[in-house]
Design an enzyme around this catalytic site. Structure first.
Site, short mmCIF file in Angstrom:
data_model
loop_
_atom_site.label_atom_id
_atom_site.label_comp_id
_atom_site.label_asym_id
_atom_site.label_seq_id
_atom_site.Cartn_x
_atom_site.Cartn_y
_atom_site.Cartn_z
N SER A 1 3.61 -5.87 -2.30
CA SER A 1 2.48 -5.87 -3.23
C SER A 1 3.04 -6.04 -4.63
O SER A 1 4.24 -5.81 -4.86
CB SER A 1 1.74 -4.52 -3.13
OG SER A 1 0.87 -4.34 -4.23
N TYR B 1 0.33 4.51 -2.44
CA TYR B 1 0.38 3.07 -2.15
C TYR B 1 1.55 2.44 -2.91
O TYR B 1 2.36 1.70 -2.33
CB TYR B 1 -0.94 2.41 -2.55
CG TYR B 1 -1.06 0.95 -2.19
CD1 TYR B 1 -1.38 0.56 -0.89
CD2 TYR B 1 -0.86 -0.04 -3.14
CE1 TYR B 1 -1.50 -0.78 -0.55
CE2 TYR B 1 -0.97 -1.39 -2.80
CZ TYR B 1 -1.30 -1.75 -1.51
OH TYR B 1 -1.41 -3.08 -1.17
#
Ligand code: NAD
Length: 251
Positions: free
Chosen positions: A143, A156
């Protein structure tokens, strides 16, 4: 099809293949010739039938990747269906949003478990099979939050930092065995994962204004990167984190 990008005869495992980026990459690999084992905790039949419509083999496995027993289930199913794993895409992932001061242990553990621990043990299982042929491609889905901290998504960001570093660690160790380990860092893509952001008019506008390409990404935008990292075209590429982000990180 240029031979460098040809995946005919290759067996791929894609996790989180029922929707979003996983489904997009599944269809991309199938379009380049790969057969696919689609793994998810929900049914993947829609994606699987689209793979079969392209003339490729598709098999599905419905399993909760938060349970460690799923790792051997994935390996066994892939060997049963295709006799091998040539390509693994560690795509399944979740996100939990809350300020750090209110963040719960469960939201920390769940995200770290699926996004990084399961991904590691699936890579380990796939690599054990790939070793025998001295060839394999592992693609981890990281990400932008492998590079940036994000806003109210502490577990996350930590999990994506972990998968990016794990990508490099495994690449170092397995390069002599012909196994390439790379990651894709998608930018802001329109999927379930980002629904809350896209429904927040302030955050949505702020994100869009910062993307040089001037639009959110779509699952199809990852297909070229996935085919590249899965194919012979990237045989001398390992330990790389490829941003597919409409220019976000360059800004
Ligand atoms: P998504 O929520 O649409 O897809 C996630 C997939 O993982 C789904 O198919 C879901 O069913 C599956 N999954 C969730 N929990 C599971 C479990 N316990 N067991 C098995 N499968 C499970 O989101 P997406 O955007 O397609 O996300 C795919 C990957 O891309 C994730 O790793 C995500 O972190 C990453 N990513 C997404 C974006 C984005 O902007 N959408 C950006 C960067 C990275």
């Amino acid at each position: 099809m240029n031979a460098l990008f040809d995946l005919a005869g290759k067996a791929a495992v894609v996790t989180g293949a029922s929707t979003g980026l996983g489904m997009g990459m599944t269809l991309g690999l199938a379009s380049a010739g790969a057969d696919i084992l689609l793994v998810d905790h929900v049914q993947c039949e829609e994606a699987a039938s689209r793979v079969r419509d392209m003339g490729r083999r598709a098999s599905t496995l419905t399993v909760d990747l938060m349970k460690m027993s799923s790792v051997s289930a994935v390996l066994e199913k892939a060997i049963l269906e295709f006799g091998k794993i040539d390509i693994l895409i560690n795509n399944a992932g979740i996100i939990r949003r809350a300020p750090a001061l209110e963040f719960t242990e469960k939201d920390w553990d769940d995200v770290m478990l699926l996004n990084s621990k399961t991904a590691f043990f699936l890579a380990q299982a796939a690599a054990r099979d790939m070793m025998s042929r001295k060839y394999g491609k592992i693609i981890n889905i990281a990400s932008l939050l492998a590079f940036q901290g994000g806003i109210i998504v502490p577990s996350y960001s930590a999990s994506k930092g972990a998968i990016a570093q794990m990508t490099k660690a495994l690449a170092n160790e397995w390069a002599p065995h012909g196994i390439r380990v790379n990651a894709i860092a998608p930018g802001y893509m329109a999927t379930n994962n980002t629904r809350a952001l896209r429904e927040d008019p302030v955050r949505s506008r702020a994100i869009l204004d910062r993307i040089p390409a001037g639009r959110w990404g779509a699952p199809e935008d990852l297909q070229g990167a996935a085919i590249f990292l899965a194919s012979a075209a990237s045989d001398y590429v390992t330990g790389h984190i490829l941003a597919v982000d409409g220019g976000w990180l360059a800004r």
